[in-house]
Scaffold this active site. Structure first.
Site, PDB file in Angstrom:
ATOM      1  CD  GLU A  48     -64.213 -62.232  22.655  1.00  0.00           C
ATOM      2  OE1 GLU A  48     -63.764 -61.663  21.645  1.00  0.00           O
ATOM      3  OE2 GLU A  48     -64.726 -61.614  23.621  1.00  0.00           O
ATOM      4  CG  ASN A 195     -68.836 -58.139  18.722  1.00  0.00           C
ATOM      5  OD1 ASN A 195     -69.646 -58.048  19.645  1.00  0.00           O
ATOM      6  ND2 ASN A 195     -67.577 -57.741  18.852  1.00  0.00           N
ATOM      7  CD  GLU A 196     -67.739 -54.290  21.141  1.00  0.00           C
ATOM      8  OE1 GLU A 196     -66.572 -53.954  20.841  1.00  0.00           O
ATOM      9  OE2 GLU A 196     -68.099 -54.485  22.322  1.00  0.00           O
ATOM     10  CE1 TYR A 262     -67.776 -56.185  29.246  1.00  0.00           C
ATOM     11  CE2 TYR A 262     -67.862 -54.770  27.308  1.00  0.00           C
ATOM     12  CZ  TYR A 262     -67.789 -56.030  27.870  1.00  0.00           C
ATOM     13  OH  TYR A 262     -67.727 -57.146  27.066  1.00  0.00           O
ATOM     14  CD  GLU A 319     -69.123 -58.030  24.086  1.00  0.00           C
ATOM     15  OE1 GLU A 319     -68.329 -57.256  24.668  1.00  0.00           O
ATOM     16  OE2 GLU A 319     -68.940 -58.476  22.941  1.00  0.00           O
ATOM     17  CD  GLN A 368     -65.548 -63.130  27.395  1.00  0.00           C
ATOM     18  OE1 GLN A 368     -64.957 -64.195  27.307  1.00  0.00           O
ATOM     19  NE2 GLN A 368     -65.298 -62.133  26.575  1.00  0.00           N
TER      20      GLN A 368
END
Length: 515
Positions: A48, A195-196, A262, A319, A368
């Protein structure tokens, strides 16, 4: 599918080996019942426009004194090629829904300069755009996953981007691509609509997004040989509404629904915990929290199986990874954190979970690739260091496109903290493309080693050959001055007395071939 049996039992037999007490755990691999193929894209990466994840970390520009190819650092690209990176997601993340693709084409010195409002409010000069990203993918030999802008973009903008990238015609957009240096169309393997969308992508509900998605995909047109598989933006953590609504309401043009989770040691976004120098309580909570991934996937699969029993739609965990407090003295918006042995163990535990759900989990993208969150590589100007997570990825390369095999664990012990516990041993097996059976073992306990006996069907295996990754300290990590503090070592074991025993050190990952 791989079957993991989680048993909290007392160990009644212990062996004294090398001065330590070991409890025997039995692993049986059933080669007679092969499961689904573990898609190589389960080992996908994510880059990203965030901090030094792209700029400085990978992109230095063609005029840099740092050796590069088309502006991309040779040392970083070379290291990533060793991982056989199958897929790269770009340009975000939250950045994707503020990214306008026309800003990133044409002469670099004439591209508009913007402000990256998501990550640090730093200037974004758009030096890395569509052409540069495809250069990177070609250097790596990887597929591409491009995230479209639904948040601040439009259906027209996404439709035109697809035409620019994939059209072999003489259209104005295709000719613009040629003028900018690319004659033949690119193959866009995957394209996501936003995204999201529940958060930074627009703060909307899944029903509203489902209608926007269907409207958008109506106008994403490309020649069949260049047509991307389309990904819908899904939920996160324990929210299954997105997977439910999307697999009910969207019947066509959806290869997968994304999912984000996460691992945070404290479970609190405000104070997440440090990347190094942490207490054992946070080692335990990290193991406990990362293993929640299994339940989240199962819950999403349950609603998807109800709506899509033929399993046409994948669950793409695009992610995931560890998220700690940033390193002291760094820009909070850059999400730069150190990477320790703990991260390698987390990565391996998640790999084993993804393998177990290979029927639905056909892509994942760790967050990432370089210098951001759970990175493969850290850089500092001309220097580069490989992280323990990098080594875990490399050890697991044989699992790319391998056929999963059921694994049964017996007498699995637990790693406990007070009244709570997690399984001490995690295991996964598969038959790789080279024909060999590979076994991955993870020991979550930072203090206690264990013994694992390995059987293939009803017979004991003859030998095990592979690598082990461990270290003396829980937070052992590589630095620019000590780049090899944590790295894999060769490991082998031979059967004795009709039994193959693998010694699994505390806080370790072992991957190898079983014969």
């Amino acid at each position: 599918m791989i079957k993991r049996t989680i048993l909290a039992i007392s160990v009644t037999t212990a062996l004294a080996v090398c001065g330590s007490a070991f409890a025997q755990v039995a692993v049986t691999i059933d080669t007679a019942k092969p499961g689904p193929v573990i898609d190589k894209n389960v080992y996908g990466q994510f880059a990203e426009h965030l901090g030094t994840g792209i700029y400085e970390g990978m992109w230095v520009g063609p005029n840099s004194k740092i050796p590069n190819t088309k502006g991309w650092r040779n040392d970083v690209v070379g290291a990533l090629k060793e991982l056989r990176v199958p897929l790269v997601r770009w340009p975000g993340g939250c950045f994707a829904d503020e990214y306008h693709w026309k800003d990133g084409i044409g002469p670099r010195n004439k591209r508009p300069v913007k402000v990256n409002t998501n990550w640090g409010n730093v200037t974004e000069d758009n030096a890395v755009g569509t052409h540069e990203f495809f250069d990177l993918a070609e250097l790596l030999g990887s597929q591409v996953y491009i995230n479209g802008n639904l948040g601040t973009g439009s259906v027209q903008e996404m439709s035109e981007w697809i035409e620019y990238m994939t059209s072999p015609s003489k259209s104005t957009l295709a000719e613009m691509r040629r003028k900018n240096g690319r004659d033949k169309p690119w193959k866009v393997d995957f394209f996501a609509v936003g995204n999201e969308m529940w958060g930074c992508g627009g703060n909307m509900n899944p029903e509203h997004y489902a209608n926007l998605y269907k409207n958008t995909t109506t106008f994403i047109r490309a020649p069949q040989e260049y047509k991307p598989k389309i990904i819908a933006s899904g939920g996160h953590t324990d929210d299954v509404k997105w997977a439910d609504v999307l697999t009910r309401e969207v019947k066509n043009d959806m290869a997968g629904v994304s999912f984000h989770y996460y691992t945070i040691p404290t479970g609190k976004w405000e104070v997440k915990g440090a990347a190094t120098g942490f207490p054992e309580s946070q080692w335990f909570s990290t193991m406990q929290n990362t293993l929640r991934m299994d339940k989240f996937i199962r819950d999403n699969k349950a609603v998807m199986d109800k709506n899509d029993p033929e399993k046409k739609v994948g669950l793409f965990v695009d992610e995931w990874g560890t998220w700690y407090d940033v390193e002291p003295g760094t820009n909070a918006g850059f999400l730069y954190q150190q990477n320790s042995l703990r991260d390698a163990v987390v990565a391996a535990l998640n790999f084993n979970i993804f393998h177990e759900h290979a029927d639905r989990v056909r892509m994942t993208n760790i967050a990432q690739m370089v210098n951001v969150l759970q990175a493969m590589i850290l850089t500092d100007k001309t220097r580069m260091v490989l992280t323990p997570t990098y080594h875990a990825y490399k050890m697991y390369v044989p699992f790319q496109d391998a056929t999963s095999l059921p694994v049964a664990l017996e007498n699995n012990t637990t790693y406990s903290a007070g009244s709570q516990s997690v399984p001490q041993v995690s295991a996964s097996a598969a038959r790789a493309k080279d024909g060999k059976v590979y076994l991955a073992l993870v020991n979550t306990d930072p203090n206690k080693a264990t013994e694992v006996t390995v059987n293939v069907g009803a017979a004991a295996a003859a030998k095990f050959t592979g690598q082990v990754l461990t270290a003396a300290k829980m937070d052992a990590h590589n630095t620019f001055d000590a780049p090899n503090a944590v790295k894999p070592a060769s490991y082998s074991a031979q059967a004795a007395g009709g039994k193959l025993t693998v010694q699994l050190p505390a806080k370790s990952v072992i991957v190898g071939a079983v014969e």
